[in-house]
Design an enzyme around this catalytic site. Structure first.
Site, PDB file in Angstrom:
ATOM      1  N   GLY A  54       0.805  -1.222   0.000  1.00  0.00           N
ATOM      2  CA  GLY A  54       0.000   0.000   0.000  1.00  0.00           C
ATOM      3  C   GLY A  54       0.830   1.261   0.000  1.00  0.00           C
ATOM      4  N   SER A  55       0.176   2.402   0.337  1.00  0.00           N
ATOM      5  CA  SER A  55       0.798   3.726   0.214  1.00  0.00           C
ATOM      6  C   SER A  55       1.363   3.878  -1.192  1.00  0.00           C
ATOM      7  CB  SER A  55       1.909   3.918   1.235  1.00  0.00           C
ATOM      8  OG  SER A  55       1.362   4.355   2.421  1.00  0.00           O
ATOM      9  N   LEU A  56       0.492   3.677  -2.134  1.00  0.00           N
ATOM     10  CA  LEU A  56       0.913   3.565  -3.537  1.00  0.00           C
ATOM     11  C   LEU A  56       1.497   4.875  -4.062  1.00  0.00           C
ATOM     12  CD1 LEU A  56      -2.170   1.546  -4.826  1.00  0.00           C
ATOM     13  CD2 LEU A  56       0.019   0.673  -3.976  1.00  0.00           C
TER      14      LEU A  56
ATOM     15  N   HIS B 266       4.662   2.053  -7.943  1.00  0.00           N
ATOM     16  CA  HIS B 266       3.638   0.993  -8.022  1.00  0.00           C
ATOM     17  C   HIS B 266       2.795   1.180  -9.280  1.00  0.00           C
ATOM     18  CE1 HIS B 266       4.080   1.381  -3.475  1.00  0.00           C
ATOM     19  NE2 HIS B 266       4.388   0.118  -3.685  1.00  0.00           N
TER      20      HIS B 266
ATOM     21  N   LYS C 118      14.109  -1.283  -7.414  1.00  0.00           N
ATOM     22  CA  LYS C 118      14.614  -0.534  -6.255  1.00  0.00           C
ATOM     23  C   LYS C 118      14.952  -1.522  -5.133  1.00  0.00           C
ATOM     24  CE  LYS C 118      12.793   1.873  -2.718  1.00  0.00           C
ATOM     25  NZ  LYS C 118      13.055   1.172  -1.643  1.00  0.00           N
ATOM     26  N   ASP C 119      14.095  -2.515  -4.965  1.00  0.00           N
ATOM     27  CA  ASP C 119      14.355  -3.560  -3.969  1.00  0.00           C
ATOM     28  C   ASP C 119      15.052  -4.712  -4.687  1.00  0.00           C
ATOM     29  OD1 ASP C 119      12.953  -2.268  -1.746  1.00  0.00           O
ATOM     30  OD2 ASP C 119      11.224  -2.517  -3.030  1.00  0.00           O
TER      31      ASP C 119
ATOM     32  N   LEU D  80      11.479   6.418  -5.795  1.00  0.00           N
ATOM     33  CA  LEU D  80      10.210   6.528  -5.076  1.00  0.00           C
ATOM     34  C   LEU D  80      10.071   5.358  -4.106  1.00  0.00           C
ATOM     35  CD1 LEU D  80       7.732   7.757  -7.818  1.00  0.00           C
ATOM     36  CD2 LEU D  80       9.226   9.064  -6.325  1.00  0.00           C
TER      37      LEU D  80
ATOM     38  N   SER E 107       7.522   4.220  -0.443  1.00  0.00           N
ATOM     39  CA  SER E 107       6.448   4.629   0.480  1.00  0.00           C
ATOM     40  C   SER E 107       7.043   5.311   1.712  1.00  0.00           C
ATOM     41  CB  SER E 107       5.640   3.410   0.919  1.00  0.00           C
ATOM     42  OG  SER E 107       5.196   2.716  -0.217  1.00  0.00           O
TER      43      SER E 107
HETATM   44  O1  PAF Z   1       8.150  -4.669  -1.703  1.00  0.00           O
HETATM   45  C1  PAF Z   1       7.116  -4.784  -0.993  1.00  0.00           C
HETATM   46  O2  PAF Z   1       6.247  -3.901  -0.940  1.00  0.00           O
HETATM   47  C2  PAF Z   1       6.950  -6.048  -0.161  1.00  0.00           C
HETATM   48  O3  PAF Z   1       8.160  -6.534   0.284  1.00  0.00           O
HETATM   49  C3  PAF Z   1       6.157  -7.154  -0.893  1.00  0.00           C
HETATM   50  C4  PAF Z   1       6.866  -7.641  -2.125  1.00  0.00           C
HETATM   51  C5  PAF Z   1       4.773  -6.615  -1.275  1.00  0.00           C
HETATM   52  C6  PAF Z   1       5.950  -8.355   0.044  1.00  0.00           C
HETATM   53  O4  PAF Z   1       5.259  -8.008   1.193  1.00  0.00           O
END
Ligand code: PAF
Length: 268
Positions: free
Chosen positions: A27-29, A33, A143-144, A177, A179
């Site tokens: 969330g907190s798009l 996202h 980013k992750d 970007l 959240s």
């Molecule tokens: O990157 C995220 O927002 C979270 O780690 C994910 C992939 C939704 C898993 O909870």
């Protein structure tokens, strides 16, 4: 847009749906996202977005409590984007069987080293979601980067769903970007942007330099000296296997740092 509140809703809505794109979120798009969702809508017939702040991936209770939550705003964004399904499960729907995830020793690096249990939680939830939703494609942001790497390696052994990696979306000042950016005060946001610009330029100059390890060490010290900043790690690693690298070719600079008590990560 169908809102699915539990597993029964999910099974009913997805019955007979193939070519499904899945965008997992907490969330907190933001625009990051939104770009994943747009891409899913472009190449898949139907798109499902999950919103679930997964407790098991937080190694710190306060971080979990403080994680930004904006359900109403998120739903209005998703409605505008004409997403087919939004999955808003509760904990009991997800954690209804036991599963033990282990991260290999060689992967206990970068965030896995500093956030004990974090990726076990991420892989656990992603494997539960994949089993429940059975999407054709799962869209995740670069980013992750380590998350993407570990989730992809785990899921490919168990499921046929394909992970689609998507470029990091940045603001006009080059800040990735996230959240968590919404937790920063104005002057802290400025600092985060400064760090991003700094590392982006640093990457460019590394192409021509030899003594990269020393330069990384100095850069870490420099960023660490910024007001309210504490660098957790700054490392160069190969982008295909995440092994330590002394050469910028095929590699990325990975950083995790705190501004006050807000933890940010990025890669360049
Ligand atoms: O990157 C995220 O927002 C979270 O780690 C994910 C992939 C939704 C898993 O909870």
């Amino acid at each position: 847009m169908k809102i699915l509140l539990n597993k029964i809703d999910l099974n009913e809505a997805l019955f007979g749906v193939s070519n499904l794109g899945f965008v997992p979120t907490m969330g907190s798009l933001h625009e990051g996202h939104i770009s994943l969702i747009k891409y899913s809508k472009k190449i898949c017939k139907k798109t499902i977005v999950s919103i679930f702040v997964n407790p098991t991936q937080f190694n710190n209770k306060t971080d979990y409590k403080k994680y930004p939550r904006n359900k109403e705003k998120d739903l209005s964004i998703l409605k505008k984007l004409k997403v087919d399904f939004v999955f808003l499960p509760n904990k009991n729907d997800i954690y209804n069987f036991k599963q033990k995830i282990k991260i290999a020793k060689k992967d206990q690096i970068l965030c896995a080293k500093y956030r004990k249990g974090h990726f076990e939680g991420v892989i656990d939830i992603m494997s539960r979601f994949t089993k429940m939703i059975n999407p054709k494609m799962i869209f995740m942001g670069e980013k992750d980067f380590q998350q993407l790497y570990l989730v992809r390696n785990y899921l490919k052994k168990k499921f046929s769903s394909k992970i689609i990696s998507c470029k990091t979306i940045r603001d006009n000042h080059n800040l990735a970007l996230s959240s968590r950016n919404s937790l920063l005060k104005d002057n802290e946001l400025k600092t985060a942007r400064l760090i991003s610009k700094n590392l982006n330029n640093f990457r460019k100059i590394l192409n021509k330099k030899k003594n990269i390890e020393k330069l990384i060490h100095l850069k870490k010290k420099e960023i660490d000296s910024f007001k309210n900043v504490k660098v957790e790690y700054l490392e160069i690693r190969n982008k295909y296997n995440l092994k330590k690298s002394t050469n910028i070719k095929n590699s990325k600079i990975f950083i995790a740092y705190y501004i006050r008590n807000i933890r940010l990560i990025d890669n360049f």
